[in-house]
Scaffold this active site. Structure first.
Site, short mmCIF file in Angstrom:
data_model
loop_
_atom_site.label_atom_id
_atom_site.label_comp_id
_atom_site.label_asym_id
_atom_site.label_seq_id
_atom_site.Cartn_x
_atom_site.Cartn_y
_atom_site.Cartn_z
N ASN A 9 0.69 -1.23 -0.07
CA ASN A 9 0.37 0.16 0.27
C ASN A 9 0.86 1.30 -0.23
O ASN A 9 1.41 1.47 0.93
CB ASN A 9 -1.03 -0.24 1.14
CG ASN A 9 -1.87 1.10 1.16
OD1 ASN A 9 -1.69 2.05 0.60
ND2 ASN A 9 -1.94 1.42 2.47
N LYS A 11 0.04 3.94 -0.47
CA LYS A 11 -0.50 5.47 0.52
C LYS A 11 -0.62 6.53 -1.00
O LYS A 11 -0.41 6.11 -1.93
CB LYS A 11 0.13 5.63 1.35
CG LYS A 11 -0.23 4.42 2.88
CD LYS A 11 -0.19 4.18 3.74
CE LYS A 11 -0.79 2.84 4.86
NZ LYS A 11 -0.41 3.33 6.19
N HIS A 98 -9.84 0.92 4.69
CA HIS A 98 -8.75 1.34 5.63
C HIS A 98 -8.83 2.35 6.38
O HIS A 98 -9.11 3.52 6.78
CB HIS A 98 -7.49 1.61 4.63
CG HIS A 98 -5.84 1.73 4.88
ND1 HIS A 98 -5.72 2.76 5.57
CD2 HIS A 98 -5.26 1.41 4.95
CE1 HIS A 98 -4.14 2.69 6.70
NE2 HIS A 98 -4.47 1.50 5.46
N GLU A 100 -7.26 4.33 7.68
CA GLU A 100 -6.53 6.10 7.43
C GLU A 100 -8.76 6.97 6.66
O GLU A 100 -8.12 8.16 7.10
CB GLU A 100 -5.95 6.52 6.43
CG GLU A 100 -4.72 5.96 7.64
CD GLU A 100 -3.08 5.97 6.84
OE1 GLU A 100 -2.98 5.88 5.78
OE2 GLU A 100 -2.06 5.09 7.33
N GLU A 170 -6.40 -5.48 9.70
CA GLU A 170 -5.04 -4.21 10.83
C GLU A 170 -5.37 -3.68 11.55
O GLU A 170 -6.01 -2.55 11.63
CB GLU A 170 -4.54 -3.24 9.30
CG GLU A 170 -4.23 -3.35 8.41
CD GLU A 170 -3.55 -2.73 7.16
OE1 GLU A 170 -2.83 -2.39 6.28
OE2 GLU A 170 -4.36 -1.09 6.70
N GLY A 176 2.06 2.12 10.81
CA GLY A 176 3.15 3.36 10.96
C GLY A 176 3.65 3.66 11.77
O GLY A 176 4.33 4.13 12.18
N SER A 216 2.49 -2.34 10.15
CA SER A 216 4.44 -2.13 10.63
C SER A 216 4.63 -3.81 10.29
O SER A 216 5.27 -4.29 10.58
CB SER A 216 4.63 -2.20 12.21
OG SER A 216 4.14 -0.52 12.30
P1 PGA Z 1 2.43 0.16 7.98
O1 PGA Z 1 1.32 0.57 7.06
O2 PGA Z 1 3.21 -1.20 7.33
O3 PGA Z 1 3.26 1.21 7.54
O4 PGA Z 1 2.04 -0.31 8.96
C1 PGA Z 1 -0.04 -0.69 7.09
C2 PGA Z 1 -1.34 -0.05 5.95
O5 PGA Z 1 -1.62 1.41 6.10
O6 PGA Z 1 -1.90 -1.09 5.03
#
Ligand code: PGA
Length: 253
Positions: A9, A11, A98, A100, A170, A176, A216
């Site tokens: 992803n 982003k 997601h 976010e 997730e 993140g 992560s």
């Molecule tokens: P990350 O993000 O691996 O940077 O924690 C995962 C995601 O948001 O899909």
């Protein structure tokens, strides 16, 4: 056999040129170094979907995905991108729900149910994300919340439609943050999700579904996470922006 998937992803990162370079590098490394039947998916920003798709060519091993789509079919929704537009590019996946999007854009379970429907209607495979914030885990409400997220957005589907969907667990506190769930925490929640799906759709449908872990994921922890029996791959954010690390993650499955 469930389809194993590692999705990156990206982003809201990269210029077009950088996106093409990353896709070229990942594609080369995956083709050279990764054996077996793992499917790699690059979830790029909208403007790069077509270009990255062209870089990847016709292989069924590496595909592209959008990161969102509108709940509307078409019309006067300035700035939005529809499922049929994404499909018309030859793109086959779309991330929906997601954290976010839930957190910054107010997307809730009901809206996501509409997005799931419109994506499926146009032949896109949704990668549906669910997961709890830290406060909910600390209050031991994580299982109930994730079950509710799945009920709200997926339980209206018939079994055939559900089987066209990929689920990504997730935990928000792991996204993140560099703080990953332990493999035990991931396995426990994936088993809960699969059991919940089995309670409505039956064990064989639940057993056929791909459930990814995200939060992560790195080259250092991927092997352990992917070795869990109910973890069928990963949704990788930060580490997917580096071709070597992402390839190592793909190789961990
Ligand atoms: P990350 O993000 O691996 O940077 O924690 C995962 C995601 O948001 O899909």
């Amino acid at each position: 056999m469930r389809q194993k998937i590692v999705a990156g992803n990206w982003k809201m990162n990269k210029t077009l040129e950088e996106a093409n370079i990353l896709a070229t590098e990942v594609s080369g490394m995956v083709m050279d170094e990764v054996k077996g039947d793992v499917r790699v998916i690059l979830c790029t920003p909208f403007p790069y979907l077509l270009s990255v798709k062209n870089v990847l060519g016709n292989s069924s091993r590496i595909l592209v995905s959008a990161q969102n789509c509108s709940e509307h079919e078409s019309g006067a929704y300035t700035g939005e991108v529809s499922a049929s537009m994404i499909k018309s590019l030859g793109v086959s996946y779309v991330i929906l729900g997601h954290s976010e999007r839930r957190q910054y854009f107010g997307e809730d379970g009901k809206l996501l149910a509409k997005k799931i429907d419109v994506a499926l209607k146009h032949g896109l495979t949704p990668i549906f994300c669910c997961g709890e914030p830290l406060s909910v885990r600390e209050a031991n409400g994580h299982e109930a919340l994730v079950k509710k997220q799945i009920e709200e957005s997926l339980f209206h589907l018939d079994a055939a439609s559900l089987q066209k969907t990929v689920i990504a667990y997730e935990p928000v506190w792991a996204i993140g943050t560099g703080k990953t769930a332990t493999s035990q925490q991931a396995q426990d929640m994936h088993a809960v999700i699969r059991k919940h799906l089995a309670s409505k759709y039956g064990q064989s449908v639940a057993d056929s579904l791909t459930i990814l872990y995200g939060g992560s994921v790195s080259a250092a922890n991927a092997k352990e996470l992917f070795s869990c029996p109910d973890v069928d791959g990963g949704l990788v954010g930060g580490a997917s922006l580096k071709s070597r690390e992402f390839t190592e993650i793909v190789k961990s499955i």
